[in-house]
Design a protein around this motif. Sequence first.
Motif, PDB file in Angstrom:
ATOM      1  N   LEU A   9       0.827  -1.213   0.000  1.00  0.00           N
ATOM      2  CA  LEU A   9       0.000   0.000   0.000  1.00  0.00           C
ATOM      3  C   LEU A   9       0.858   1.259   0.000  1.00  0.00           C
ATOM      4  CD1 LEU A   9      -2.675  -1.110   2.633  1.00  0.00           C
ATOM      5  CD2 LEU A   9      -2.769  -1.331   0.138  1.00  0.00           C
ATOM      6  N   THR A  10       2.046   1.158   0.604  1.00  0.00           N
ATOM      7  CA  THR A  10       3.008   2.266   0.610  1.00  0.00           C
ATOM      8  C   THR A  10       4.368   1.688   0.212  1.00  0.00           C
ATOM      9  OG1 THR A  10       3.675   1.959   2.919  1.00  0.00           O
ATOM     10  CG2 THR A  10       1.742   3.366   2.510  1.00  0.00           C
ATOM     11  N   PRO A  11       5.366   2.536  -0.025  1.00  0.00           N
ATOM     12  CA  PRO A  11       6.700   2.015  -0.358  1.00  0.00           C
ATOM     13  C   PRO A  11       7.221   1.070   0.713  1.00  0.00           C
ATOM     14  CG  PRO A  11       6.577   4.365  -0.793  1.00  0.00           C
ATOM     15  CD  PRO A  11       5.317   4.009  -0.082  1.00  0.00           C
ATOM     16  N   VAL A  12       7.940   0.042   0.290  1.00  0.00           N
ATOM     17  CA  VAL A  12       8.510  -0.951   1.209  1.00  0.00           C
ATOM     18  C   VAL A  12      10.007  -1.067   0.930  1.00  0.00           C
ATOM     19  CG1 VAL A  12       8.540  -3.378   1.912  1.00  0.00           C
ATOM     20  CG2 VAL A  12       6.356  -2.253   1.406  1.00  0.00           C
ATOM     21  N   HIS A  13      10.784  -1.091   1.991  1.00  0.00           N
ATOM     22  CA  HIS A  13      12.232  -1.312   1.868  1.00  0.00           C
ATOM     23  C   HIS A  13      12.633  -2.385   2.867  1.00  0.00           C
ATOM     24  CE1 HIS A  13      16.525  -0.405   1.328  1.00  0.00           C
ATOM     25  NE2 HIS A  13      16.612  -0.543   2.646  1.00  0.00           N
ATOM     26  N   ILE A  14      13.205  -3.472   2.364  1.00  0.00           N
ATOM     27  CA  ILE A  14      13.719  -4.544   3.206  1.00  0.00           C
ATOM     28  C   ILE A  14      15.240  -4.497   3.125  1.00  0.00           C
ATOM     29  CG2 ILE A  14      13.684  -7.002   3.742  1.00  0.00           C
ATOM     30  CD1 ILE A  14      10.915  -5.837   3.833  1.00  0.00           C
ATOM     31  N   GLY A  15      15.889  -4.085   4.193  1.00  0.00           N
ATOM     32  CA  GLY A  15      17.348  -3.954   4.161  1.00  0.00           C
ATOM     33  C   GLY A  15      18.036  -5.286   3.915  1.00  0.00           C
ATOM     34  N   MET A  16      19.079  -5.257   3.079  1.00  0.00           N
ATOM     35  CA  MET A  16      19.819  -6.486   2.781  1.00  0.00           C
ATOM     36  C   MET A  16      21.323  -6.291   2.970  1.00  0.00           C
ATOM     37  SD  MET A  16      19.553  -6.558  -1.416  1.00  0.00           S
ATOM     38  CE  MET A  16      20.603  -7.986  -1.550  1.00  0.00           C
ATOM     39  N   GLY A  17      21.720  -5.121   3.464  1.00  0.00           N
ATOM     40  CA  GLY A  17      23.140  -4.885   3.716  1.00  0.00           C
ATOM     41  C   GLY A  17      23.960  -4.687   2.461  1.00  0.00           C
ATOM     42  N   TYR A 245      -6.124  -8.196   5.213  1.00  0.00           N
ATOM     43  CA  TYR A 245      -5.789  -7.756   6.566  1.00  0.00           C
ATOM     44  C   TYR A 245      -4.580  -6.831   6.458  1.00  0.00           C
ATOM     45  CZ  TYR A 245      -8.832 -11.506   8.243  1.00  0.00           C
ATOM     46  OH  TYR A 245      -9.906 -12.307   8.497  1.00  0.00           O
ATOM     47  N   LEU A 246      -4.507  -5.881   7.385  1.00  0.00           N
ATOM     48  CA  LEU A 246      -3.487  -4.835   7.317  1.00  0.00           C
ATOM     49  C   LEU A 246      -2.368  -5.104   8.319  1.00  0.00           C
ATOM     50  CD1 LEU A 246      -2.787  -2.035   6.061  1.00  0.00           C
ATOM     51  CD2 LEU A 246      -4.029  -0.997   7.974  1.00  0.00           C
ATOM     52  N   PHE A 247      -1.122  -4.910   7.860  1.00  0.00           N
ATOM     53  CA  PHE A 247       0.000  -4.924   8.799  1.00  0.00           C
ATOM     54  C   PHE A 247       1.148  -4.128   8.195  1.00  0.00           C
ATOM     55  CE2 PHE A 247       1.150  -8.435   6.068  1.00  0.00           C
ATOM     56  CZ  PHE A 247       2.527  -8.552   6.128  1.00  0.00           C
ATOM     57  N   ARG A 248       2.226  -4.057   8.929  1.00  0.00           N
ATOM     58  CA  ARG A 248       3.369  -3.251   8.501  1.00  0.00           C
ATOM     59  C   ARG A 248       4.637  -4.077   8.635  1.00  0.00           C
ATOM     60  NH1 ARG A 248       4.637   2.949  10.634  1.00  0.00           N
ATOM     61  NH2 ARG A 248       5.763   3.627   8.749  1.00  0.00           N
ATOM     62  N   MET A 249       5.544  -3.943   7.656  1.00  0.00           N
ATOM     63  CA  MET A 249       6.770  -4.735   7.673  1.00  0.00           C
ATOM     64  C   MET A 249       7.918  -3.961   7.052  1.00  0.00           C
ATOM     65  SD  MET A 249       6.223  -7.459   4.524  1.00  0.00           S
ATOM     66  CE  MET A 249       7.786  -8.244   4.894  1.00  0.00           C
ATOM     67  N   GLY A 250       9.126  -4.474   7.250  1.00  0.00           N
ATOM     68  CA  GLY A 250      10.301  -3.903   6.610  1.00  0.00           C
ATOM     69  C   GLY A 250      10.968  -2.813   7.427  1.00  0.00           C
ATOM     70  N   ARG A 251      12.045  -2.319   6.859  1.00  0.00           N
ATOM     71  CA  ARG A 251      12.791  -1.254   7.514  1.00  0.00           C
ATOM     72  C   ARG A 251      11.969   0.035   7.527  1.00  0.00           C
ATOM     73  NH1 ARG A 251      18.606   1.233   5.547  1.00  0.00           N
ATOM     74  NH2 ARG A 251      19.092   2.380   7.448  1.00  0.00           N
ATOM     75  N   LYS A 278       4.208  13.529  -1.196  1.00  0.00           N
ATOM     76  CA  LYS A 278       5.187  13.887  -0.180  1.00  0.00           C
ATOM     77  C   LYS A 278       4.992  13.068   1.095  1.00  0.00           C
ATOM     78  CE  LYS A 278       7.257  17.363  -2.335  1.00  0.00           C
ATOM     79  NZ  LYS A 278       8.692  17.390  -2.612  1.00  0.00           N
ATOM     80  N   GLY A 279       6.113  12.708   1.718  1.00  0.00           N
ATOM     81  CA  GLY A 279       6.101  12.128   3.049  1.00  0.00           C
ATOM     82  C   GLY A 279       5.313  10.851   3.207  1.00  0.00           C
ATOM     83  N   GLN A 280       5.508   9.900   2.300  1.00  0.00           N
ATOM     84  CA  GLN A 280       4.793   8.623   2.410  1.00  0.00           C
ATOM     85  C   GLN A 280       5.494   7.704   3.415  1.00  0.00           C
ATOM     86  OE1 GLN A 280       1.752   7.941   0.575  1.00  0.00           O
ATOM     87  NE2 GLN A 280       2.105  10.151   0.619  1.00  0.00           N
ATOM     88  N   PRO A 281       4.737   7.085   4.331  1.00  0.00           N
ATOM     89  CA  PRO A 281       5.355   6.164   5.295  1.00  0.00           C
ATOM     90  C   PRO A 281       5.751   4.856   4.619  1.00  0.00           C
ATOM     91  CG  PRO A 281       2.976   6.120   5.542  1.00  0.00           C
ATOM     92  CD  PRO A 281       3.282   7.208   4.534  1.00  0.00           C
ATOM     93  N   PHE A 282       6.677   4.168   5.241  1.00  0.00           N
ATOM     94  CA  PHE A 282       7.147   2.888   4.707  1.00  0.00           C
ATOM     95  C   PHE A 282       6.332   1.722   5.288  1.00  0.00           C
ATOM     96  CE2 PHE A 282      10.953   5.369   3.810  1.00  0.00           C
ATOM     97  CZ  PHE A 282      11.459   4.782   2.665  1.00  0.00           C
ATOM     98  N   GLY A 283       6.229   0.659   4.505  1.00  0.00           N
ATOM     99  CA  GLY A 283       5.922  -0.661   5.029  1.00  0.00           C
ATOM    100  C   GLY A 283       4.484  -1.092   5.185  1.00  0.00           C
ATOM    101  N   TRP A 284       3.482  -0.265   4.845  1.00  0.00           N
ATOM    102  CA  TRP A 284       2.096  -0.703   5.003  1.00  0.00           C
ATOM    103  C   TRP A 284       1.719  -1.633   3.847  1.00  0.00           C
ATOM    104  CZ3 TRP A 284      -0.583  -0.417   9.286  1.00  0.00           C
ATOM    105  CH2 TRP A 284      -0.278   0.577  10.231  1.00  0.00           C
ATOM    106  N   VAL A 285       1.240  -2.830   4.221  1.00  0.00           N
ATOM    107  CA  VAL A 285       0.884  -3.841   3.227  1.00  0.00           C
ATOM    108  C   VAL A 285      -0.424  -4.519   3.631  1.00  0.00           C
ATOM    109  CG1 VAL A 285       3.288  -4.290   2.595  1.00  0.00           C
ATOM    110  CG2 VAL A 285       2.202  -5.669   4.378  1.00  0.00           C
ATOM    111  N   ALA A 286      -1.057  -5.122   2.638  1.00  0.00           N
ATOM    112  CA  ALA A 286      -2.288  -5.881   2.877  1.00  0.00           C
ATOM    113  C   ALA A 286      -2.036  -7.342   2.529  1.00  0.00           C
ATOM    114  CB  ALA A 286      -3.429  -5.321   2.027  1.00  0.00           C
TER     115      ALA A 286
END
Length: 438
Positions: A9-17, A245-251, A278-286
């Motif tokens: 639903l919003t940008p997602v970033h999963i850190g991988m180093g 269902y809604l939850f949040r994940m990632g960095r 502007k200012g979109q939060p990270f990690g919201w997914v369905a």
Amino acid sequence: MGYFRIRTLTPVHIGMGDDFVPTQYVIDGGKLYLFDEFTFYRSLSETERKAFANIAGEGIYALKRFYRNRLDLAREIAYQVLPVDGEISKRYETQFNRDGSLNNNRLEIQRTATIEGASLPYLPGSSLKGVIDTSLAIYPQEIRDNAVRQNLQVSDFVSAEAQTWCGKAYRIHKFKDKPGKGIPIMVEAIEPSSIFVGEIGSVKKGESDRIFSMEEILEALDTYAKHSGGHEYRKYRSELEAGEYLFRMGRFSGIDFTCVSRCKPAVTHTVIDDHGKKGQPFGWVAISMIDAETYWTHLRRYEEKLEERLAKRSAIVQRLESAEKKRKEEEHRKIEQQQEEERKKAEEEARIAAMSPFDRKLHELVTTHPNKNETVDIILFSTLKRGELDEFRCQALRRIKKEMQEHGKWIEKSKKPEKDKKYKRTMEMIKMLEECEG
């Protein structure tokens, strides 16, 4: 195991180093072209390789200039092309600060989790499992052993359509209209509306008999998001489709989603500008359950895309190897040609060294004469007339006579002696030769 779909639903970033570094990419026209450094170097000509080696120790901006000059090559061998926002493009192009000092920004861009070799973003099962563990309160801090967690199985979630872009992540105040503390960082993020599929299951693997139903897992994820998400939960809850269902994940999900008790509420959070938003939060997914047919349809598309991406990388390597083979063959041909020229030169030098002094002088006169079509007798005769062959005068006269005879120019009798040039030249030569007989 149950089949599931995750929709961002919003940008997602999963850190991988891992980072995109400016020795692996160029930015042009709002796009980042990612390439293999070794492939780039191998694609250079021998002259370009030497130039590259000369500037390699001069710093990142010297390398950037080199890459910019070979932008056509970087684009040709790029195995991934990503949109970048204007801020990153501007920082990439800026070499100096306003005060004239060198901009020390090294331009690393933090990558999201990606299938190695294919550059396809994915959601690691370990990342998702951590969220589920926290939502179900079975994370290690809350239980004495790991047996319950071992019963929870989560696969990686993959996608054939998911796209990423590169933007600037920065902190803002959650409750006030002002920026938060911290230096903005450049990251690769998964686009909203990306679809991923995977499997989640709960089966007895260890000593614990605790098994979770799929509905229990989904409810726990949504409940935890509701507890921690505040107004953002209410906002994105309204965007859910039936069965989601809604939850949040990632960095950048924030401390609210990684701490369940005795946590000081966060007053700032990290956001990103998403293509004008502007200012979109990270990690919201369905997340929602799907049937096997839908899952396998998505998975087949993913496998086709994976094969396509790997084939593209392979084609680049094969094209490079073919070009490298041709280059080596051309180098070998040039070496052989040079060796043959050197052999002929040595033979010619030996042949000239074995000549008599007169023959060497004659060879010099012939090879340096401006008119390459001029005959030997004319060259010798004109040289004698200039008084430049006095030490070889008689040898030169005899050679002139021989050349004239062989080419039908030696005429001792003529019906029109006054007009016959060959006859006149012959008579002149006879007179000159008499000097050598005396």
